[in-house]
Scaffold this active site. Structure first.
Site, PDB file in Angstrom:
ATOM      1  N   LYS A  86      -2.382  -9.042  -7.153  1.00 17.75           N
ATOM      2  CA  LYS A  86      -3.179  -8.724  -5.955  1.00 17.75           C
ATOM      3  C   LYS A  86      -2.565  -7.499  -5.299  1.00 17.75           C
ATOM      4  O   LYS A  86      -1.642  -7.598  -4.501  1.00 17.75           O
ATOM      5  CB  LYS A  86      -3.238  -9.868  -4.949  1.00 17.75           C
ATOM      6  CG  LYS A  86      -4.339  -9.605  -3.913  1.00 17.75           C
ATOM      7  CD  LYS A  86      -4.111 -10.237  -2.555  1.00 17.75           C
ATOM      8  CE  LYS A  86      -3.134  -9.504  -1.687  1.00 17.75           C
ATOM      9  NZ  LYS A  86      -3.544  -8.138  -1.276  1.00 17.75           N
ATOM     10  N   GLU A  93      10.987  -8.467  -2.497  1.00 19.23           N
ATOM     11  CA  GLU A  93      11.466  -7.118  -2.193  1.00 19.23           C
ATOM     12  C   GLU A  93      10.890  -6.778  -0.823  1.00 19.23           C
ATOM     13  O   GLU A  93       9.723  -6.422  -0.711  1.00 19.23           O
ATOM     14  CB  GLU A  93      11.001  -6.162  -3.299  1.00 19.23           C
ATOM     15  CG  GLU A  93      11.868  -4.939  -3.417  1.00 19.23           C
ATOM     16  CD  GLU A  93      11.412  -3.855  -2.485  1.00 19.23           C
ATOM     17  OE1 GLU A  93      11.884  -3.831  -1.323  1.00 19.23           O
ATOM     18  OE2 GLU A  93      10.589  -3.043  -2.884  1.00 19.23           O
ATOM     19  N   TRP A 113       0.801  -1.220   0.000  1.00 22.10           N
ATOM     20  CA  TRP A 113       0.000   0.000   0.000  1.00 22.10           C
ATOM     21  C   TRP A 113       0.837   1.276   0.000  1.00 22.10           C
ATOM     22  O   TRP A 113       0.263   2.364  -0.022  1.00 22.10           O
ATOM     23  CB  TRP A 113      -0.911  -0.007   1.235  1.00 22.10           C
ATOM     24  CG  TRP A 113      -0.197  -0.515   2.471  1.00 22.10           C
ATOM     25  CD1 TRP A 113      -0.268  -1.791   2.973  1.00 22.10           C
ATOM     26  CD2 TRP A 113       0.710   0.200   3.311  1.00 22.10           C
ATOM     27  NE1 TRP A 113       0.544  -1.898   4.073  1.00 22.10           N
ATOM     28  CE2 TRP A 113       1.156  -0.698   4.310  1.00 22.10           C
ATOM     29  CE3 TRP A 113       1.196   1.506   3.331  1.00 22.10           C
ATOM     30  CZ2 TRP A 113       2.055  -0.322   5.308  1.00 22.10           C
ATOM     31  CZ3 TRP A 113       2.093   1.874   4.317  1.00 22.10           C
ATOM     32  CH2 TRP A 113       2.511   0.958   5.290  1.00 22.10           C
ATOM     33  N   ASN A 114       2.147   1.191   0.086  1.00 18.97           N
ATOM     34  CA  ASN A 114       2.909   2.450   0.172  1.00 18.97           C
ATOM     35  C   ASN A 114       3.091   3.111  -1.192  1.00 18.97           C
ATOM     36  O   ASN A 114       3.024   4.328  -1.308  1.00 18.97           O
ATOM     37  CB  ASN A 114       4.251   2.251   0.888  1.00 18.97           C
ATOM     38  CG  ASN A 114       5.103   1.166   0.298  1.00 18.97           C
ATOM     39  OD1 ASN A 114       4.627   0.291  -0.421  1.00 18.97           O
ATOM     40  ND2 ASN A 114       6.386   1.205   0.599  1.00 18.97           N
ATOM     41  N   SER A 124       6.577  -6.880   3.850  1.00 15.14           N
ATOM     42  CA  SER A 124       7.402  -7.022   5.058  1.00 15.14           C
ATOM     43  C   SER A 124       8.209  -8.323   5.046  1.00 15.14           C
ATOM     44  O   SER A 124       7.854  -9.296   4.361  1.00 15.14           O
ATOM     45  CB  SER A 124       6.511  -6.984   6.298  1.00 15.14           C
ATOM     46  OG  SER A 124       5.622  -8.073   6.276  1.00 15.14           O
ATOM     47  N   CYS A 126      10.353   1.700   1.528  1.00 14.16           N
ATOM     48  CA  CYS A 126      11.293   0.657   1.956  1.00 14.16           C
ATOM     49  C   CYS A 126      12.739   1.156   1.900  1.00 14.16           C
ATOM     50  O   CYS A 126      13.597   0.630   2.604  1.00 14.16           O
ATOM     51  CB  CYS A 126      11.110  -0.608   1.139  1.00 14.16           C
ATOM     52  SG  CYS A 126      11.193  -0.322  -0.626  1.00 14.16           S
TER      53      CYS A 126
HETATM   54  P1  NAD Z   1       2.028  -6.836   6.926  1.00 12.74           P
HETATM   55  O1  NAD Z   1       3.345  -7.403   7.209  1.00 12.74           O
HETATM   56  O2  NAD Z   1       0.832  -7.564   7.410  1.00 12.74           O
HETATM   57  O3  NAD Z   1       1.798  -6.625   5.350  1.00 12.74           O
HETATM   58  C1  NAD Z   1       2.760  -6.146   4.452  1.00 12.74           C
HETATM   59  C2  NAD Z   1       2.147  -6.292   3.044  1.00 12.74           C
HETATM   60  O4  NAD Z   1       1.970  -7.673   2.748  1.00 12.74           O
HETATM   61  C3  NAD Z   1       0.742  -5.702   2.901  1.00 12.74           C
HETATM   62  O5  NAD Z   1       0.625  -5.112   1.638  1.00 12.74           O
HETATM   63  C4  NAD Z   1      -0.204  -6.886   3.042  1.00 12.74           C
HETATM   64  O6  NAD Z   1      -1.408  -6.735   2.321  1.00 12.74           O
HETATM   65  C5  NAD Z   1       0.603  -8.003   2.465  1.00 12.74           C
HETATM   66  N1  NAD Z   1       0.338  -9.287   3.079  1.00 12.74           N
HETATM   67  C6  NAD Z   1       0.192  -9.556   4.394  1.00 12.74           C
HETATM   68  N2  NAD Z   1       0.011 -10.866   4.598  1.00 12.74           N
HETATM   69  C7  NAD Z   1       0.044 -11.435   3.372  1.00 12.74           C
HETATM   70  C8  NAD Z   1      -0.075 -12.775   2.918  1.00 12.74           C
HETATM   71  N3  NAD Z   1      -0.227 -13.800   3.756  1.00 12.74           N
HETATM   72  N4  NAD Z   1      -0.010 -13.004   1.589  1.00 12.74           N
HETATM   73  C9  NAD Z   1       0.175 -11.993   0.710  1.00 12.74           C
HETATM   74  N5  NAD Z   1       0.301 -10.723   1.084  1.00 12.74           N
HETATM   75  C10 NAD Z   1       0.243 -10.442   2.400  1.00 12.74           C
HETATM   76  O7  NAD Z   1       1.992  -5.438   7.588  1.00 12.74           O
HETATM   77  P2  NAD Z   1       1.514  -3.997   7.244  1.00 12.74           P
HETATM   78  O8  NAD Z   1       0.928  -3.450   8.482  1.00 12.74           O
HETATM   79  O9  NAD Z   1       0.687  -3.914   5.998  1.00 12.74           O
HETATM   80  O10 NAD Z   1       2.921  -3.309   6.981  1.00 12.74           O
HETATM   81  C11 NAD Z   1       3.852  -3.339   8.035  1.00 12.74           C
HETATM   82  C12 NAD Z   1       5.248  -3.516   7.578  1.00 12.74           C
HETATM   83  O11 NAD Z   1       5.354  -4.030   6.275  1.00 12.74           O
HETATM   84  C13 NAD Z   1       5.965  -2.193   7.516  1.00 12.74           C
HETATM   85  O12 NAD Z   1       6.445  -1.872   8.777  1.00 12.74           O
HETATM   86  C14 NAD Z   1       7.059  -2.445   6.533  1.00 12.74           C
HETATM   87  O13 NAD Z   1       8.184  -2.954   7.189  1.00 12.74           O
HETATM   88  C15 NAD Z   1       6.522  -3.521   5.654  1.00 12.74           C
HETATM   89  N6  NAD Z   1       6.169  -3.001   4.320  1.00 12.74           N
HETATM   90  C16 NAD Z   1       7.165  -2.959   3.407  1.00 12.74           C
HETATM   91  C17 NAD Z   1       6.902  -2.457   2.162  1.00 12.74           C
HETATM   92  C18 NAD Z   1       7.975  -2.391   1.117  1.00 12.74           C
HETATM   93  O14 NAD Z   1       7.895  -1.576   0.209  1.00 12.74           O
HETATM   94  N7  NAD Z   1       8.991  -3.253   1.171  1.00 12.74           N
HETATM   95  C19 NAD Z   1       5.632  -1.995   1.852  1.00 12.74           C
HETATM   96  C20 NAD Z   1       4.622  -2.063   2.815  1.00 12.74           C
HETATM   97  C21 NAD Z   1       4.905  -2.588   4.061  1.00 12.74           C
END
Ligand code: NAD
Length: 475
Positions: free
Chosen positions: A175, A250, A151-152, A229, A284
């Protein structure tokens, strides 16, 4: 086009909504108000998408690369034509300032254009053998792709995967995040209107764990690409391992910035304090751990804090807003906990540290003299938080920069060319910015090492991750 509340899944050539599907409420992060209800895919939807992607791949892989490129250029044209309304939707549902949203949408068009052309240059090799004999190394599309993006940068990250996969001749089920569906769906409409067949590119939303398990378990999917993440990346890797599937991961970072005594200090302060608060720090590769050499520490910290106090926070749609809210309700509490932990252990709060009164706002925050025991020195804050610590020597700075399990991006500011080369060589990351934070562009590989993941997006390397090689030996 204002915010579209007409949301759906795009499966096998048609938009699907309603029909008893569960929904997810899309929230405006600047106000906390509900914007729309997003239908979530059922297992039957995913099965339909899987069957369609298999057919789509069989067709698309056989389409001449020039014809594919022409279609992808048309997609890019549609994105450029619709950039303004898509940017407004993106800001409304994600929070980033409109100027940043415009840049992000236009970056999608640039990716479609870049990969369309780069795919034309995906030559194989000819190995020289005795007269009349040859060996050929061919590149072939890996197969149907399941792509999960966060979502970022909702549209940029979806397009990074989609443009490369389509250019290489793969079909794709994307997705994107459930938080920001109007902008990603509007981009999908550009893909459709550009002429990509409805079984070649598809779009689903759902319960992330259910969707990823279902798609990755299918033998039809041959490649998994994920941005998000570290814990979720590890989980998806385990799922992909069962089917020995190609993956690109990534994942998170916690980017260090080394500010050396001999840098151009004004430039370092201005660029650092501007870049830190882009997308409210939810990037990130966001510069986060500032290690500053003793000779300029006080001046750097004071300059950075002064700049930060002037950052105008507000609704991303308002003119003059430099930083919007965080993207979702999970972020402010996560960041508040990290800041509280750091100050309780002795970090100095120079500015910020508090949440807003509505929506998901969190003030731009600067912490100096942060003790190593603070959790935020280890855990990526993924928000508008800058951490400052002094260092004495080059070796000490590099050791600090490399001490975490992440290795996505790192930056250094120095006017000494030899020192710049040495530090670039010594940093354990997939990307290094020297006197700059500009490290993401379509023609350069983007990706990390260590727990930040592997495989690149962007550049010829990014395209290569959608090919398999086949060696043909002819006697
Ligand atoms: P999260 O770890 O639950 O989710 C991270 C992303 O993964 C979200 O887009 C979510 O929809 C997706 N996701 C979660 N579970 C999944 C699954 N089982 N299968 C497929 N996709 C799944 O946490 P969050 O609250 O959305 O984000 C928290 C942390 O995630 C941040 O602190 C950051 O470290 C990391 N993040 C990294 C990036 C990046 O660009 N690398 C982007 C967004 C979030």
């Amino acid at each position: 086009m204002s915010y579209s509340t007409d949301l759906g899944l795009y499966i096998d050539g048609s938009w699907r909504a309603g029909e008893g599907r569960d929904t997810h409420s899309v929230i405006n992060p600047a106000t906390g108000e509900a914007l729309a209800e997003l239908p979530l895919a059922t297992a039957a939807d995913l099965d339909e998408a899987l069957a369609a992607t298999a057919k789509g791949f069989a067709h698309w892989r056989g389409v001449d690369v020039n014809a594919r490129a022409a279609i992808l250029h048309k997609v890019a044209d549609h994105i450029r034509e619709r950039a303004e309304p898509i940017a407004v939707m993106l800001t409304t549902e994600q929070g980033k300032p409109l100027a940043e949203a415009r840049t992000e949408v236009l970056s999608c068009a640039a990716q479609f254009d870049y990969f369309a052309e780069e795919a034309k240059r995906s030559y194989g090799r000819v190995l020289v053998r005795p007269t009349g004999q040859r060996a050929l190394v061919l590149k072939q599309p890996v197969g149907p792709v399941a792509a999960f993006s966060p979502w970022n940068f909702p549209v940029n990250l979806m397009c990074k995967k989609m443009a490369a996969a389509l250019a290489a001749g793969c079909s794709i089920i994307a997705k994107p995040p459930e938080e920001t569906p109007a902008s990603t769906s509007a981009i999908m409409q550009c893909v459709i209107d550009g002429g990509v067949p409805g079984n070649v590119a598809q779009l689903v939303y759902g319960v992330p764990d259910m969707v990823s398990r279902h798609l990755i378990a299918s033998p039809i999917i041959r490649k998994v690409s994920f941005t998000g993440s570290v814990p979720v990346g590890k989980h998806l890797l385990k799922l992909a391992a069962d089917g020995v599937k190609r993956t690109t991961m990534e994942l998170g970072g916690h980017a260090p910035v080394l500010i050396f005594d001999d840098c151009d200090l004004e430039k370092a302060i201005t660029l650092s304090a501007t870049t830190k608060f882009r997308n409210a720090g939810q990037v990130c590769i966001s510069p986060t751990r500032f290690y500053v050499q003793e000779g300029v520490y006080d001046r750097f910290v004071a300059g950075f804090a002064a700049h930060t106090k002037k950052v105008q926070v507000g609704n991303g749609l308002d003119a003059g807003t430099v930083m919007g809210p965080l993207a979702n309700g999970r972020r402010p509490s996560a960041i508040a906990a990290l800041v509280e932990d750091a100050t309780s252990k002795g970090a100095k709060l120079l500015t910020g540290g508090s949440r807003g009164n509505q929506g998901f706002f969190f003030a731009p925050t600067v912490l100096s003299d942060v003790p190593m025991s603070a959790k935020v020195m280890d855990d990526e804050p993924f928000g508008p938080v800058a951490l400052m610590r002094p260092f004495k020597t080059f070796d000490e700075a590099v050791e600090q920069a490399n001490r975490l399990p992440f290795g996505l991006a790192a930056y250094a500011f120095t006017e000494n060319a030899r020192q710049a080369n040495l530090v670039a060589d010594a940093l354990d990351t997939g990307m290094v910015g020297l006197n700059s934070f500009m490290i993401s562009m379509p023609d350069a590989p983007f990706g990390g090492v260590k727990e930040s993941g592997f495989g690149s997006e962007g550049g010829p390397e990014g395209l290569d991750s959608y090919y398999v090689t086949k060696a043909v030996h002819q006697y």
